[in-house]
Design a protein around this motif. Structure first.
Motif, PDB file in Angstrom:
ATOM      1  N   ILE A  15      -5.407  -1.395  -4.537  1.00 50.91           N
ATOM      2  CA  ILE A  15      -6.186  -2.554  -4.971  1.00 50.91           C
ATOM      3  C   ILE A  15      -5.945  -2.854  -6.448  1.00 50.91           C
ATOM      4  CG2 ILE A  15      -8.528  -3.428  -5.398  1.00 50.91           C
ATOM      5  CD1 ILE A  15      -7.941  -3.494  -2.473  1.00 50.91           C
ATOM      6  N   VAL A  16      -5.953  -1.809  -7.266  1.00 51.22           N
ATOM      7  CA  VAL A  16      -5.794  -2.066  -8.706  1.00 51.22           C
ATOM      8  C   VAL A  16      -4.331  -2.077  -9.114  1.00 51.22           C
ATOM      9  CG1 VAL A  16      -8.049  -1.043  -9.132  1.00 51.22           C
ATOM     10  CG2 VAL A  16      -6.021   0.329  -9.503  1.00 51.22           C
ATOM     11  N   GLN A  17      -3.451  -1.826  -8.147  1.00 57.13           N
ATOM     12  CA  GLN A  17      -1.999  -1.856  -8.374  1.00 57.13           C
ATOM     13  C   GLN A  17      -1.605  -0.966  -9.556  1.00 57.13           C
ATOM     14  OE1 GLN A  17       0.598  -4.280  -6.752  1.00 57.13           O
ATOM     15  NE2 GLN A  17      -0.883  -3.720  -5.163  1.00 57.13           N
ATOM     16  N   SER A  18      -2.108   0.274  -9.473  1.00 66.10           N
ATOM     17  CA  SER A  18      -1.833   1.175 -10.588  1.00 66.10           C
ATOM     18  C   SER A  18      -1.909   2.621 -10.098  1.00 66.10           C
ATOM     19  CB  SER A  18      -2.865   0.907 -11.691  1.00 66.10           C
ATOM     20  OG  SER A  18      -2.933   1.963 -12.600  1.00 66.10           O
TER      21      SER A  18
ATOM     22  N   ASN B 225      -2.479  10.140  11.520  1.00 65.19           N
ATOM     23  CA  ASN B 225      -3.769   9.475  11.682  1.00 65.19           C
ATOM     24  C   ASN B 225      -4.306   9.081  10.301  1.00 65.19           C
ATOM     25  OD1 ASN B 225      -6.531   8.972  11.810  1.00 65.19           O
ATOM     26  ND2 ASN B 225      -6.822  10.361  13.528  1.00 65.19           N
ATOM     27  N   GLU B 226      -4.294   7.769  10.043  1.00 62.69           N
ATOM     28  CA  GLU B 226      -4.628   7.281   8.703  1.00 62.69           C
ATOM     29  C   GLU B 226      -6.055   7.642   8.291  1.00 62.69           C
ATOM     30  OE1 GLU B 226      -5.117   2.975   7.063  1.00 62.69           O
ATOM     31  OE2 GLU B 226      -3.046   3.221   7.747  1.00 62.69           O
ATOM     32  N   LYS B 227      -6.972   7.541   9.248  1.00 63.28           N
ATOM     33  CA  LYS B 227      -8.368   7.847   8.918  1.00 63.28           C
ATOM     34  C   LYS B 227      -8.526   9.319   8.542  1.00 63.28           C
ATOM     35  CE  LYS B 227     -13.088   7.929  10.800  1.00 63.28           C
ATOM     36  NZ  LYS B 227     -13.541   8.560   9.591  1.00 63.28           N
ATOM     37  N   LEU B 228      -7.912  10.188   9.341  1.00 61.43           N
ATOM     38  CA  LEU B 228      -8.007  11.622   9.061  1.00 61.43           C
ATOM     39  C   LEU B 228      -7.408  11.936   7.691  1.00 61.43           C
ATOM     40  CD1 LEU B 228      -8.705  14.482   9.908  1.00 61.43           C
ATOM     41  CD2 LEU B 228      -6.501  14.626  11.089  1.00 61.43           C
ATOM     42  N   MET B 229      -6.278  11.323   7.401  1.00 66.46           N
ATOM     43  CA  MET B 229      -5.627  11.588   6.121  1.00 66.46           C
ATOM     44  C   MET B 229      -6.559  11.211   4.973  1.00 66.46           C
ATOM     45  SD  MET B 229      -3.695  10.583   3.399  1.00 66.46           S
ATOM     46  CE  MET B 229      -2.933   8.974   3.466  1.00 66.46           C
ATOM     47  N   ARG B 230      -7.172  10.044   5.079  1.00 66.26           N
ATOM     48  CA  ARG B 230      -8.067   9.619   3.996  1.00 66.26           C
ATOM     49  C   ARG B 230      -9.314  10.487   3.929  1.00 66.26           C
ATOM     50  NH1 ARG B 230      -4.709   5.907   4.392  1.00 66.26           N
ATOM     51  NH2 ARG B 230      -4.470   3.933   3.313  1.00 66.26           N
ATOM     52  N   ASP B 231      -9.836  10.852   5.102  1.00 72.93           N
ATOM     53  CA  ASP B 231     -11.005  11.743   5.117  1.00 72.93           C
ATOM     54  C   ASP B 231     -10.692  13.060   4.411  1.00 72.93           C
ATOM     55  OD1 ASP B 231     -12.669  10.026   6.451  1.00 72.93           O
ATOM     56  OD2 ASP B 231     -12.341  10.896   8.438  1.00 72.93           O
ATOM     57  N   LEU B 232      -9.552  13.626   4.729  1.00 72.84           N
ATOM     58  CA  LEU B 232      -9.200  14.923   4.130  1.00 72.84           C
ATOM     59  C   LEU B 232      -9.095  14.817   2.610  1.00 72.84           C
ATOM     60  CD1 LEU B 232      -6.534  16.107   6.750  1.00 72.84           C
ATOM     61  CD2 LEU B 232      -8.813  17.103   6.406  1.00 72.84           C
ATOM     62  N   HIS B 233      -8.623  13.694   2.135  1.00 73.60           N
ATOM     63  CA  HIS B 233      -8.581  13.489   0.686  1.00 73.60           C
ATOM     64  C   HIS B 233      -9.991  13.318   0.116  1.00 73.60           C
ATOM     65  CE1 HIS B 233      -4.395  13.348  -0.564  1.00 73.60           C
ATOM     66  NE2 HIS B 233      -4.108  12.743   0.586  1.00 73.60           N
ATOM     67  N   ALA B 234     -10.763  12.454   0.768  1.00 72.63           N
ATOM     68  CA  ALA B 234     -12.082  12.116   0.221  1.00 72.63           C
ATOM     69  C   ALA B 234     -13.022  13.321   0.236  1.00 72.63           C
ATOM     70  CB  ALA B 234     -12.692  10.963   1.003  1.00 72.63           C
ATOM     71  N   LYS B 235     -12.794  14.266   1.151  1.00 70.65           N
ATOM     72  CA  LYS B 235     -13.662  15.447   1.227  1.00 70.65           C
ATOM     73  C   LYS B 235     -13.053  16.627   0.470  1.00 70.65           C
ATOM     74  CE  LYS B 235     -15.833  12.981   4.334  1.00 70.65           C
ATOM     75  NZ  LYS B 235     -17.135  12.385   4.238  1.00 70.65           N
ATOM     76  N   HIS B 236     -12.048  16.351  -0.311  1.00 70.29           N
ATOM     77  CA  HIS B 236     -11.439  17.382  -1.163  1.00 70.29           C
ATOM     78  C   HIS B 236     -10.898  18.562  -0.364  1.00 70.29           C
ATOM     79  CE1 HIS B 236     -13.328  15.025  -4.276  1.00 70.29           C
ATOM     80  NE2 HIS B 236     -14.523  15.281  -3.774  1.00 70.29           N
TER      81      HIS B 236
ATOM     82  N   LYS C 113       0.809  -1.211   0.000  1.00 68.96           N
ATOM     83  CA  LYS C 113       0.000   0.000   0.000  1.00 68.96           C
ATOM     84  C   LYS C 113       0.852   1.274   0.000  1.00 68.96           C
ATOM     85  CE  LYS C 113      -4.154  -0.292   1.999  1.00 68.96           C
ATOM     86  NZ  LYS C 113      -5.162  -0.324   3.060  1.00 68.96           N
ATOM     87  N   GLU C 114       1.917   1.242   0.759  1.00 67.31           N
ATOM     88  CA  GLU C 114       2.769   2.448   0.888  1.00 67.31           C
ATOM     89  C   GLU C 114       3.239   2.933  -0.490  1.00 67.31           C
ATOM     90  OE1 GLU C 114       3.626  -0.519   2.837  1.00 67.31           O
ATOM     91  OE2 GLU C 114       1.972   0.397   3.962  1.00 67.31           O
ATOM     92  N   HIS C 115       3.405   1.973  -1.384  1.00 67.54           N
ATOM     93  CA  HIS C 115       3.873   2.337  -2.710  1.00 67.54           C
ATOM     94  C   HIS C 115       2.920   3.318  -3.396  1.00 67.54           C
ATOM     95  CE1 HIS C 115       5.856   1.791  -6.610  1.00 67.54           C
ATOM     96  NE2 HIS C 115       4.642   1.740  -7.124  1.00 67.54           N
ATOM     97  N   TYR C 116       1.651   3.235  -3.055  1.00 70.98           N
ATOM     98  CA  TYR C 116       0.647   4.061  -3.728  1.00 70.98           C
ATOM     99  C   TYR C 116       0.308   5.322  -2.959  1.00 70.98           C
ATOM    100  CZ  TYR C 116       0.450   0.019  -6.636  1.00 70.98           C
ATOM    101  OH  TYR C 116       0.807  -0.988  -7.483  1.00 70.98           O
TER     102      TYR C 116
ATOM    103  N   ASN D  76     -10.734   7.052  -1.704  1.00 74.42           N
ATOM    104  CA  ASN D  76      -9.475   7.809  -1.755  1.00 74.42           C
ATOM    105  C   ASN D  76      -8.478   7.069  -2.644  1.00 74.42           C
ATOM    106  OD1 ASN D  76      -7.343   6.236   0.076  1.00 74.42           O
ATOM    107  ND2 ASN D  76      -9.402   6.021   0.954  1.00 74.42           N
ATOM    108  N   PHE D  77      -7.519   7.843  -3.144  1.00 75.63           N
ATOM    109  CA  PHE D  77      -6.629   7.282  -4.166  1.00 75.63           C
ATOM    110  C   PHE D  77      -5.707   6.187  -3.617  1.00 75.63           C
ATOM    111  CE2 PHE D  77      -2.344   9.035  -3.430  1.00 75.63           C
ATOM    112  CZ  PHE D  77      -2.617   9.942  -2.419  1.00 75.63           C
ATOM    113  N   VAL D  78      -5.296   6.312  -2.351  1.00 72.27           N
ATOM    114  CA  VAL D  78      -4.312   5.343  -1.855  1.00 72.27           C
ATOM    115  C   VAL D  78      -4.891   3.926  -1.894  1.00 72.27           C
ATOM    116  CG1 VAL D  78      -2.760   4.713   0.019  1.00 72.27           C
ATOM    117  CG2 VAL D  78      -3.451   7.103  -0.257  1.00 72.27           C
TER     118      VAL D  78
END
Ligand code: SF4
Ligand code: SF4
Lengths: 486, 371
Positions: B214-217, A63-74, A12-15, B207-209
Motif C-alpha cells: 500500500i505504501v509502496q515502500s 495458502n496466502e491467509k496462512l502465510m499472513r497469519d503466521l507473520h502477524a502472529k510472530h 504486491k509480489e514486489h513487496y 503484515n508487512f506484505v
C-alpha cells in the motif's frame, strides 16, 4: 530518511518475500484435524495438521491467509528484516510486567478459630482458645512492617482465618496500624469471611476503610449446608442474610462469593449456577477442592479425579454460555483468567496461574503462628506438619526470608518456561507453575507433568476455551465482555 | 467546498507577506493585513490591504479575489507578488492545519496529496513560522500535515516548540507515517510535547506484505511498528488510522486483533473512508470498494476494538452507508472546506449529524440514500 521520487506503482509480489525464518514457537494438536501453533508472543494460529512440518522444512506457503497469519502472529519472519524482534521483545516484557510488582497480595491469617466445621476445610478450629490460635500483636506488627517493605506500589491486604471477624479487634488494629505507617502505597483491604458474622460496628469499619468482603457460597441450600456445617442451624440462611446485609450497607459490588466443589457438588452444576444467579451474583469461580491433607480427611466427600471435575466444569460452563447467549451477563472467573492471557497482551493478576508461580512472587502469607509462608496452600501444609514452604519467622526480616532454602526451592521450580513438560508445552503462556501443589501431591516441587492433576486440569480447560473461542463470534464476544468487565 | 487558495491582482508588492486580517475603518469592502513581525515596535503595523476592488493606496493591495467572501477578521493569509492569496488559518474553523511539505518517504497507492519532488521545505517553513504567532490562542486544534512532516528534520521540532510556547492550550494533531520513530531519539524528542500532541499514524495491515504494498515502500511496516513501540515508551498519544480499501479489507478483523495484541497502548483507532483524489484515481481498479461489501467486517472490527477498550472513530463515511449500530462511532471528520452534500441529502433527516462526502472525491459510492 529518503524522499521518494515519482515512481511506477509496483505490484504486491514486489513487496513479498516468499522465503522466511522461523521464530520460536510451540504446537499441539487441538483436535483431530488441526494444530495449534503458539508463538513466543503468545499469539496463535490454528492450521491443518502438517502445517508445522511444512514450515519447519521451509516449504513455500501457498495458502496466502496462512502465510499472513503466521507473520502477524510472530511465528515466522521474513528473511531480510529483523526489526520485528523488538516488537516481540516488548510483548514478552509486557507479559512479565507483573514481576516488577513483586508480592502485591499479603494474606494475614488472624486466627484459626471459626464458627463453622466445613468438611473440606484444611485449617480451622472450633475453639475459644485465643492464646494459641490467634496471631500475636507483636507478630502482627512485624508482618505489617514486612508488607510495607514490598516494592509493590499497589497492595492488597487480605484477612483470612479461620474466621477473621472472630478476631475483629485484631483486624481493626491491623488496618489502622497499616494506614498509619503507610507512606507511599495504595492499599486495598479484603476480609474473607464465611458471611455469618456481622454487626453495625463491622459495617461502619468496612465503610470507613472501603473494605471488600469475600464470602463463601457453595450453591443451593441443600448443597451449601451439606458442605459447610454450622454447629446449629443452616449456614446457607445465615450467609444469604449476611450477603444481603453487607450489600445493603456497603454497595452491591463490595461483596463477592467463592465456591468450592465437593464430590456432591459435581452432580449439580446447573443448580449451583442458578443459586448464584438467584442471589444476584454476576460471576462465579468454579473451583475444585484443594487436594491437601485436611480436605482429604473425609475422602468420600472430598476426593475425586480431575477428570470428574473437568466434566463438571464443562457442563457448568456450557450452561453459563447459554445464559450469556440469552443476554444475561454472567462470568466464569477461572476462564476469564485464562482468556485474559489469550486475548490480551497482559497477564492476569490471579496468583494461582502464573509463571513465575504466584507463591512468594505475588503472595506472602503471615500465619497466626507468627511464621511467613509462600502461599495460602503452604500454610495449610503446615497444619499437617509439613513445613517445606515456611520461609521463616516474621521477625526474621525481608532478606533472610526471601533467601531462605524454602524460598529458593519455590523459585527454582516456579518458571514453567524451564520445567520439563511445560517448557515445550504449546499453552504454557496461558498456564502457570505451582511448586507447592506438586510438592503436596507428587512429593516433588519440580513435578511430573504427565501425571499431574494441575497440568491435566489446566491443559484441558485451556484447549477447551480455545476451541470455544474459534467456534463462534457470539461466544468470542462474550469472552471479550468478560475480560473487559471490572 | 471552499477554495482556500485564489489568484487576483496585486499592486505595490514585491515578494511575499503573511498577516492577519483586521477590518479597516477607512475601507468598506476590505481588510487591513497586520503583522508586527515586520515591525516589532508597532504591534498594529499594517503591511497590506486586502479588498474586493482596487484601492488607491501606497500600501501593497491585493484584490479581485474569487474567495474574498469567506475572509473574516482574525484569519491569516499569505499573499505574494503574483497575486496569490492563500488562506493559512481561519479563526472560525475547527479544521486548521500547518502544511509542512509535499514530499514524502512513502508513495501510498491512494494518497490524496501526491508527493512531489520539489524542495518546498523553506517555502512552507517560512509561512508556518509567520503563521504560528498570529493564530488565536483559543484555537482548539491545529493539524499538521504533509507529505511526511518529519522530513523537515530539526526544523519540525522547532515548529512544535513554537506551537507549544505560543499556543499552550492548543491540541496538535500531527499526521505522520511514523517511520522516523524507528530511530528512538526521534520518539524521545516527542516527549516534551506529549501533553498536547496526538500523532495520527496510518497502519494498513497486520503484515508487512500488504502494508508495504500500500505504501509502496519496502520495510515500511517494520519501521512504523518499531516507531509506534518507541513512541509508547514515552507515552505519546497515538491515533491509528486504518483506510477502508480493497487490498486490505480482507484482513481488517485480523488487523483489529493485531492492534489489541501488539499496539494496546494506542489511544484510538480511526477507520477511514477513502478520499478519492490524487493517486487514488490512477489506482481506482485496485482500490475501489463499496461500503456494503465490507459492512460486516467493519462492524466486527469496530466492536472488537471497542470491547477491548480502545476508542474507535469512523471517519469520512456518510451516515447512510453505515450500519445503524455503527453510526455512533462516526465523526464529522471531513474538513469543513472540503465537505459536500449531494442534492438528495436535502431530504435526509440525518444531515445535520452527517459529515457528508469529500467535495474533492472524484468518485462517490452509489450507496448514498437519505435516511
Ligand atoms: S502444567 Fe501442563 S498445561 Fe500447564 S504449562 Fe505445564 S505442561 Fe502445559
Ligand atoms: S443522505 Fe446525505 S446527509 Fe444523509 S446520511 Fe447520506 S450522505 Fe449524509
Amino acid at each position: 530518511m529518503e524522499v521518494v521520487k515519482r515512481q511506477k506503482f509496483k505490484p504486491k509480489e514486489h513487496y513479498n518475500s516468499p522465503g522466511y525464518k522461523l521464530l520460536p514457537f510451540k504446537y499441539l494438536h487441538i483436535d483431530s484435524t488441526n494444530e495449534l501453533i503458539v508463538g513466543a508472543s503468545g499469539d496463535y494460529v490454528i492450521a491443518p495438521i502438517g502445517s508445522v512440518e511444512a514450515i519447519v522444512k521451509r516449504r513455500p506457503i501457498s495458502n496466502e491467509k496462512l502465510m499472513r497469519d503466521l507473520h502477524a502472529k510472530h511465528i515466522i519472519i521474513d528473511e531480510y528484516e529483523s526489526g520485528g524482534l523488538d516488537v516481540i521483545a516488548n510483548r514478552i516484557r509486557t507479559k512479565k510486567d507483573h514481576l516488577l510488582q513483586l508480592s502485591s497480595l499479603h494474606i494475614f491469617v488472624l486466627t484459626l478459630r471459626c464458627n463453622h466445621t466445613c468438611h473440606y476445610c484444611q485449617v480451622s478450629r472450633v475453639t475459644q482458645d485465643k492464646q494459641s490460635f490467634d496471631l500475636k500483636k507483636t507478630d502482627l506488627d512485624h508482618a505489617i512492617e514486612l508488607m510495607l517493605k514490598s516494592p509493590s506500589k499497589f497492595i492488597t491486604m487480605e484477612f483470612q482465618g479461620g474466621e477473621p471477624l472472630l478476631a475483629f479487634d485484631l483486624l481493626k488494629y491491623a488496618v489502622e496500624t497499616t494506614l498509619s505507617l503507610n507512606t507511599d502505597k495504595r492499599i486495598n483491604f479484603v476480609i474473607c469471611t464465611n458471611g455469618t458474622i456481622y454487626n453495625e460496628e463491622i459495617i461502619k469499619f468496612c465503610l470507613k476503610y472501603d473494605i471488600l468482603i469475600s464470602t463463601s457460597l457453595d450453591g443451593p441450600e441443600f448443597l451449601h449446608d451439606s458442605n459447610r456445617k454450622l454447629r446449629k442451624g443452616s449456614s446457607y440462611h445465615d450467609v444469604i442474610a449476611g450477603i444481603q446485609y453487607f450489600r445493603n450497607a456497603l454497595g452491591k459490588d463490595r461483596i463477592s462469593a467463592l465456591m468450592t466443589a465437593s464430590s456432591l457438588s459435581l452432580k449439580y452444576p446447573q443448580e449451583i449456577i442458578n443459586a448464584y444467579l438467584e442471589n444476584g451474583f454476576h460471576n462465579i469461580f468454579l473451583r475444585p477442592i484443594s487436594p491437601y491433607g485436611f480436605a482429604l480427611k473425609s475422602p468420600k466427600k472430598n476426593y475425586y479425579e480431575t477428570q470428574q471435575f473437568l466434566e463438571f466444569y464443562e457442563k457448568a460452563f456450557e450452561y453459563i454460555l447459554q445464559i450469556n447467549l440469552k443476554g444475561t451477563f454472567f462470568r466464569e472467573d477461572f476462564a476469564s483468567v485464562i482468556l485474559k492471557k489469550i486475548l490480551t497482551p497482559f497477564q492476569s493478576n490471579y496468583v494461582d496461574l502464573q509463571s513465575p508461580a504466584g507463591a512468594i512472587n505475588s503472595v506472602l502469607v503471615y500465619n497466626y503462628d507468627g511464621y511467613v509462608y509462600a502461599s495460602d496452600e503452604s500454610r495449610m501444609l503446615a497444619e499437617q506438619n509439613d513445613y517445606s514452604f515456611r520461609l521463616g519467622h516474621v521477625s526474621d526480616g525481608y532478606k533472610k526470608l526471601l533467601t531462605s532454602d524454602e524460598a529458593l526451592s519455590v523459585f527454582k521450580n516456579s518458571l514453567n518456561e524451564a520445567l520439563n513438560g511445560c517448557s515445550d508445552c504449546a499453552v504454557s503462556d496461558f498456564c502457570g507453575a505451582d511448586p507447592v501443589f506438586h510438592h503436596a501431591i507428587q512429593g516433588d516441587a519440580y513435578g511430573h507433568r504427565p501425571t499431574s492433576g494441575f497440568c491435566e486440569k489446566n491443559m484441558s480447560i485451556i484447549k477447551y476455551l480455545i476451541r470455544k473461542l474459534e467456534e463462534s463470534t457470539s461466544v468470542r464476544n462474550i469472552f471479550y465482555e468478560w475480560i473487559s468487565a471490572k | 467546498m471552499i477554495n482556500l487558495s485564489s489568484r487576483g491582482k496585486v499592486e505595490n508588492l514585491e515578494g511575499q507577506l503573511v498577516g492577519k486580517l483586521r477590518p479597516s475603518k477607512g475601507i468598506k469592502y476590505g481588510f487591513e493585513l497586520v503583522n508586527s513581525l515586520y515591525d516589532p515596535t508597532n504591534e498594529d503595523r499594517v503591511v497590506a490591504l486586502v479588498s474586493q476592488e482596487r484601492l488607491n493606496s501606497q500600501l501593497p493591495n491585493i484584490f479581485n479575489l474569487s474567495n474574498y467572501k469567506i475572509l473574516a477578521e482574525g484569519d491569516v493569509v499569505y499573499i505574494n507578488d503574483q497575486g496569490v492569496l492563500d488562506i493559512l488559518y481561519r479563526r472560525q474553523s475547527k479544521h486548521n492545519t500547518l502544511f509542512i511539505t509535499d514530499q514524502c518517504n512513502s508513495y501510498c497507492l491512494m494518497c490524496s496529496q501526491p508527493p512531489k519532488n520539489k524542495d518546498d521545505f523553506d517555502f512552507h517553513y517560512f509561512r508556518n513560522k509567520c503563521l504560528i504567532p498570529l493564530m488565536d490562542e483559543e484555537t482548539e486544534v491545529i493539524g499538521i500535515t504533509g507529505g511526511e512532516p518529519f522530513l523537515l528534520g530539526d526544523r519540525m521540532i522547532e515548529i512544535l516548540e513554537d506551537l507549544k510556547s505560543q499556543l499552550p492550550q492548543t491540541t496538535i494533531h500531527l499526521l505522520t507515517n511514523g517511520k522516523v520513530f524507528a530511530w528512538n531519539d526521534w520518539a524521545e524528542k516527542m516527549e516534551q510535547f506529549k501533553e498536547n500532541l496526538i500523532l495520527a499514524v496510518p497502519l494498513y495491515s497486520d503484515n508487512f506484505v500488504d502494508h508495504d504494498y500500500i505504501v509502496q515502500s519496502n520495510g515500511a511496516f517494520r519501521q512504523t511498528m518499531l516507531g509506534l513501540h518507541n513512541l509508547a515508551k514515552y507515552q505519546i498519544h497515538i491515533e491509528l488510522r486504518v483506510v477502508l480499501q480493497r487490498p486490505t479489507i480482507k484482513r481488517i478483523e485480523e488487523l483489529s486483533l493485531f492492534i489489541t495484541k501488539n499496539l494496546p497502548f494506542v489511544e484510538s483507532v480511526a477507520f477511514m473512508g477513502l478520499e478519492f483524489t490524487g493517486l487514488a484515481i490512477a489506482n481506482k481498479d485496485k482500490l475501489w470498494i463499496e461500503p456494503s461489501e465490507y459492512a460486516s467486517a467493519l462492524k466486527k472490527s469496530v466492536f472488537l476494538l471497542d470491547r477491548f477498550g480502545i476508542r474507535v472513530n469512523i471517519f469520512n463515511m456518510p451516515l447512510c452507508v453505515l450500519e445503524p449500530e455503527l453510526r455512533d462511532f462516526a465523526t464529522k471528520s471531513i474538513s469543513d472546506w472540503k465537505r459536500s452534500y449531494l442534492d438528495k441529502c436535502e431530504h435526509c433527516s440525518a444531515k445535520s449529524d452527517c459529515g457528508g462526502v469529500f467535495g474533492t472525491s472524484r468518485q462517490l459510492t452509489n450507496e448514498i440514500s437519505p435516511l
